[in-house]
Design a protein around this motif. Structure first.
Motif, PDB file in Angstrom:
ATOM      1  N   LEU A  55       0.676  -0.723   0.880  1.00  0.00           N
ATOM      2  CA  LEU A  55      -0.187   0.197  -0.005  1.00  0.00           C
ATOM      3  C   LEU A  55       0.856   0.884   0.012  1.00  0.00           C
ATOM      4  N   SER A 103      -4.333  -6.142   7.060  1.00  0.00           N
ATOM      5  CA  SER A 103      -2.514  -5.556   6.232  1.00  0.00           C
ATOM      6  C   SER A 103      -1.738  -5.026   7.103  1.00  0.00           C
ATOM      7  N   VAL A 108      -1.423   3.623  -3.236  1.00  0.00           N
ATOM      8  CA  VAL A 108      -2.610   2.880  -2.944  1.00  0.00           C
ATOM      9  C   VAL A 108      -3.276   3.307  -1.400  1.00  0.00           C
ATOM     10  N   THR A 109      -4.539   3.273  -1.492  1.00  0.00           N
ATOM     11  CA  THR A 109      -5.124   3.030  -0.344  1.00  0.00           C
ATOM     12  C   THR A 109      -5.654   1.810  -0.044  1.00  0.00           C
ATOM     13  N   ALA A 110      -6.518   0.620   0.557  1.00  0.00           N
ATOM     14  CA  ALA A 110      -7.145  -0.533   0.837  1.00  0.00           C
ATOM     15  C   ALA A 110      -8.463  -0.592  -0.225  1.00  0.00           C
ATOM     16  N   GLU A 111      -8.682   0.449   0.037  1.00  0.00           N
ATOM     17  CA  GLU A 111     -10.594   0.274  -1.416  1.00  0.00           C
ATOM     18  C   GLU A 111      -9.845   0.374  -2.266  1.00  0.00           C
ATOM     19  N   GLU A 112      -9.232   0.747  -2.187  1.00  0.00           N
ATOM     20  CA  GLU A 112      -8.765   0.937  -3.624  1.00  0.00           C
ATOM     21  C   GLU A 112      -7.859  -0.084  -4.557  1.00  0.00           C
TER      22      GLU A 112
END
Length: 287
Positions: free
Chosen positions: A174, A210, A179-183
Motif C-alpha cells: 500500500l 494489512s 494506494v489505499t486499502a479500498e483502491e
C-alpha cells in the motif's frame, strides 16, 4: 546466524555468553520472531537483540538506548532458551567435525538463511517502509504455482498459490504503490474479473489484513473442522412447519455469509424474523 557463527569461533565467546533466547509470537496471519543474547563483558551483563533490517527506525544510530529488549509483541509467546553449556557442547562437536574432516549430520534443507529470505522478499517487491495488504481468494481460475509478482492496472502485486495450509491470495504494498486499502480491493476485483472471463470460472475476493512489512500468504478458511470420535445426535425433526422453514432460512443465511453475498444473507435472516411478526412491526423490532 552471523552472531552464532561468531560465537562458535572462540572458546572465550562461549564462556562470555549467558543465554540465547528465541521467541515466537503467534499473530493472526503472521508470526513475530525475537532473538536476544545475554552476555558478560567488562564485568557487567549486557543484552543484544536481533532487529530486522526492515525496521528502519530501530537501525538508526542511538536507537538501542531506548530499546526494550523484554517487550512482548503478543499476549502469548513461546520461548526457547539456549544456555552457555549448549554452545560449549556444540562448539566441541564443530571442532571435532572440522578436525576429522567430517560434516555435521544436519539436513540443511530444513533451514533458510536470512540472505535467502531477503532475496525472496526482494524478488516480490519488498522495499523500505513497505506495508502490505494481504487478501485471500476463493477461485478455480488458472493461478501460478509459485509466489509471483505481476503488474496490472499500473500497480505491482503478488500472487500466492494454494497450499495445504494457505489459500490463494493477493498482496500489494500500500505504501510504495501509493494506494489505499479500498483502491487495492477494487484493483484486485478487476484483476479477478478478467481472470473469470478468461477461464469462465468463479473468483471471490475474501477477507484479509494489512500492515506486514513483507507479503505473506493467507491461511485457508477450511482447515479447522469440528469432529468427534463418537458422534452422539439425539435431536428429532420438529413438527412445526413454520419452525422448519425458519431453520431453512437460517441455514441459507449462513451459506450466503460464507459466499459473501450480503444481500442474500440479510434477506434470509429477515425472513426468519418475518415468520414470527410480519409487516412494519418486525422492521421496528430489528431496528
Amino acid at each position: 546466524m552471523a552472531a552464532i557463527a561468531a560465537l562458535l569461533q572462540e572458546e572465550c565467546h562461549c564462556n562470555a555468553l549467558i543465554s540465547l533466547s528465541l521467541s515466537i509470537a503467534r499473530i493472526p496471519g503472521n508470526d513475530e520472531y525475537h532473538a536476544k543474547f545475554l552476555f558478560e563483558e567488562g564485568g557487567s551483563r549486557k543484552t543484544a537483540s536481533y532487529v530486522s533490517r526492515y525496521a528502519s527506525s530501530l537501525t538508526a544510530e542511538g536507537a538501542g538506548k531506548d530499546f526494550d529488549h523484554d517487550q512482548l509483541v503478543s499476549s502469548s509467546t513461546r520461548q526457547l532458551v539456549l544456555s552457555r553449556e549448549f554452545f560449549r557442547a556444540l562448539k566441541q562437536e564443530v571442532d571435532l567435525s572440522r578436525e576429522m574432516g567430517l560434516p555435521l549430520k544436519t539436513d540443511r534443507r530444513e533451514y533458510e538463511s536470512e540472505d535467502e529470505r531477503n532475496a525472496f522478499h526482494k524478488r516480490l517487491g519488498v522495499q523500505s517502509h513497505s506495508k502490505f495488504l494481504n487478501l485471500g481468494v476463493d477461485t478455480n481460475v488458472t493461478w501460478p504455482k509459485d509466489p509471483t509478482r505481476i503488474k496490472f492496472g499500473g500497480r505491482h502485486f503478488v500472487l500466492f498459490p494454494k497450499t495445504k495450509d494457505n489459500s490463494y491470495s493477493l498482496s500489494i504494498d500500500l505504501f510504495n504503490e501509493g494506494v489505499t486499502a479500498e483502491e487495492a480491493r477494487t484493483l484486485f476485483n478487476r484483476f479477478l474479473s478478467l481472470l473469470s472471463w478468461c477461464d469462465n470460472r468463479y473468483a471471490i475476493l475474501r477477507e484479509g489484513w494489512s500492515g506486514n512489512p513483507v507479503p505473506v500468504p493467507v491461511p485457508r478458511r477450511d482447515i479447522a473442522t469440528s469432529t468427534m470420535s463418537i458422534w452422539a445426535f439425539g435431536r428429532t425433526m420438529p413438527d412445526d412447519e413454520r419452525l422448519l422453514n425458519c431453520l431453512s432460512y437460517y441455514r441459507e443465511g449462513l451459506n450466503a455469509a460464507e459466499a459473501e453475498i450480503a444481500s442474500q444473507e440479510v434477506l434470509s435472516f429477515f425472513k426468519v424474523f418475518e415468520m414470527k411478526r410480519k409487516g412494519p412491526r418486525v422492521k421496528a423490532w430489528i431496528a
